[in-house]
Design a protein around this motif. Structure first.
Motif, PDB file in Angstrom:
ATOM      1  N   MET A   1      -2.562  79.605  33.532  1.00 59.88           N
ATOM      2  CA  MET A   1      -1.231  80.040  33.113  1.00 59.88           C
ATOM      3  C   MET A   1      -0.116  79.314  33.864  1.00 59.88           C
ATOM      4  N   SER A   2      -0.350  79.000  35.114  1.00 61.96           N
ATOM      5  CA  SER A   2       0.690  78.363  35.930  1.00 61.96           C
ATOM      6  C   SER A   2       1.049  76.965  35.434  1.00 61.96           C
ATOM      7  N   ALA A   3       0.232  76.373  34.555  1.00 60.29           N
ATOM      8  CA  ALA A   3       0.530  75.041  34.015  1.00 60.29           C
ATOM      9  C   ALA A   3       1.601  75.093  32.932  1.00 60.29           C
TER      10      ALA A   3
ATOM     11  N   THR B   1      -6.564  83.287  34.216  1.00 57.72           N
ATOM     12  CA  THR B   1      -6.340  83.381  35.659  1.00 57.72           C
ATOM     13  C   THR B   1      -6.070  82.026  36.297  1.00 57.72           C
ATOM     14  N   SER B   2      -6.568  80.951  35.701  1.00 55.27           N
ATOM     15  CA  SER B   2      -6.447  79.643  36.349  1.00 55.27           C
ATOM     16  C   SER B   2      -5.434  78.710  35.693  1.00 55.27           C
TER      17      SER B   2
ATOM     18  N   GLU C   1       7.994  78.156  32.612  1.00 56.34           N
ATOM     19  CA  GLU C   1       8.275  79.499  33.114  1.00 56.34           C
ATOM     20  C   GLU C   1       8.552  80.500  31.988  1.00 56.34           C
TER      21      GLU C   1
ATOM     22  N   ARG D   1       3.036  87.076  30.926  1.00 58.19           N
ATOM     23  CA  ARG D   1       2.995  88.116  31.952  1.00 58.19           C
ATOM     24  C   ARG D   1       3.503  89.442  31.409  1.00 58.19           C
TER      25      ARG D   1
ATOM     26  N   ASP E   1      -0.768  71.286  26.067  1.00 51.69           N
ATOM     27  CA  ASP E   1       0.003  72.441  26.533  1.00 51.69           C
ATOM     28  C   ASP E   1       0.223  73.453  25.407  1.00 51.69           C
TER      29      ASP E   1
ATOM     30  N   GLN F   1       5.249  81.513  30.580  1.00 48.43           N
ATOM     31  CA  GLN F   1       4.561  82.371  31.538  1.00 48.43           C
ATOM     32  C   GLN F   1       5.154  83.773  31.524  1.00 48.43           C
ATOM     33  N   LYS F   2       6.465  83.868  31.431  1.00 51.44           N
ATOM     34  CA  LYS F   2       7.139  85.170  31.420  1.00 51.44           C
ATOM     35  C   LYS F   2       6.678  86.006  30.229  1.00 51.44           C
TER      36      LYS F   2
END
Length: 198
Positions: A113-115, A110-111, A118, A125, A56, A121-122
């Motif tokens: 980041m969701s792992a 695109t594939s 938050e 983004r 991670d 990710q913020k």
């Protein structure tokens, strides 16, 4: 006694990130293992743990480095003394050129980041949002009458431009600078002609 940092620490770290991007893009983040990353890097798994304590952490550092550098490059362009249309052409060209050689990072963005948690990710983004807002302002300046009171249309147009650029990256990843330049000009022509008629 604290362990000293090797002289080539940054170089090895960058190599790990580049290798990890290949593995994550090929295998998917969830299926990739630290052993696979070590093999791709040509170093031992123990050596990878000297640089990163988890898969991670590698994913976050890779995406943070990639998106921050891309954001800084695009948003830091010197666009003074250019007309609104010239600014759009310059930015579209530079975005497409910046995508060259980072296909794996782009796929993982695109594939994968969701792992991440938050808060991470913020942050990532936020880099993306900075670029979207930067391009959005340029598009708005190119057709102020069209977008002055229609933020929804401006956002849709901005995201459509990114969509066209991402289409080229996905289907023509190996294209040379001339092909990228030609396509950047086409995207700019389509955008400028389109917004003039909205």
């Amino acid at each position: 006694m604290a362990r000293t940092i090797a002289k080539d620490y940054d170089h090895k770290r960058a190599r790990i990130l580049k290798s990890a991007a290949r593995v994550f893009a090929r295998e998917g983040f969830d299926r990739a293992s630290m052993s696979q990353l070590a093999r791709e890097c040509g170093i031992s798994k123990a050596n990878i743990y000297h640089y990163y304590d988890s898969k991670d952490a590698i994913l976050f550092d890779m995406l943070d480095s990639y998106l921050r550098q891309l954001r800084d490059l695009i948003c830091g362009l010197d666009l003074q003394n250019l007309s609104p249309a010239e600014r759009l052409r310059r930015v579209v060209h530079e975005i497409l050129m910046a995508y060259h050689g980072v296909d794996d990072e782009h796929r993982v963005q695109t594939s994968g980041m969701s792992a991440l948690p938050e808060d991470q990710q913020k942050l990532l983004r936020g880099y993306q949002r900075d670029m979207v807002e930067f391009l959005s302002e340029i598009i708005a300046d190119a057709a102020p009458e069209t977008f002055r009171e229609d933020a929804t249309k401006l956002r849709a147009t901005t995201m459509s431009v990114f969509g066209m650029l991402n289409w080229f990256y996905m289907w023509n990843a190996g294209a040379d600078a001339e092909a990228r330049g030609d396509y950047a000009a086409l995207v700019s022509d389509l955008t400028l002609s389109g917004v003039a008629g909205l």
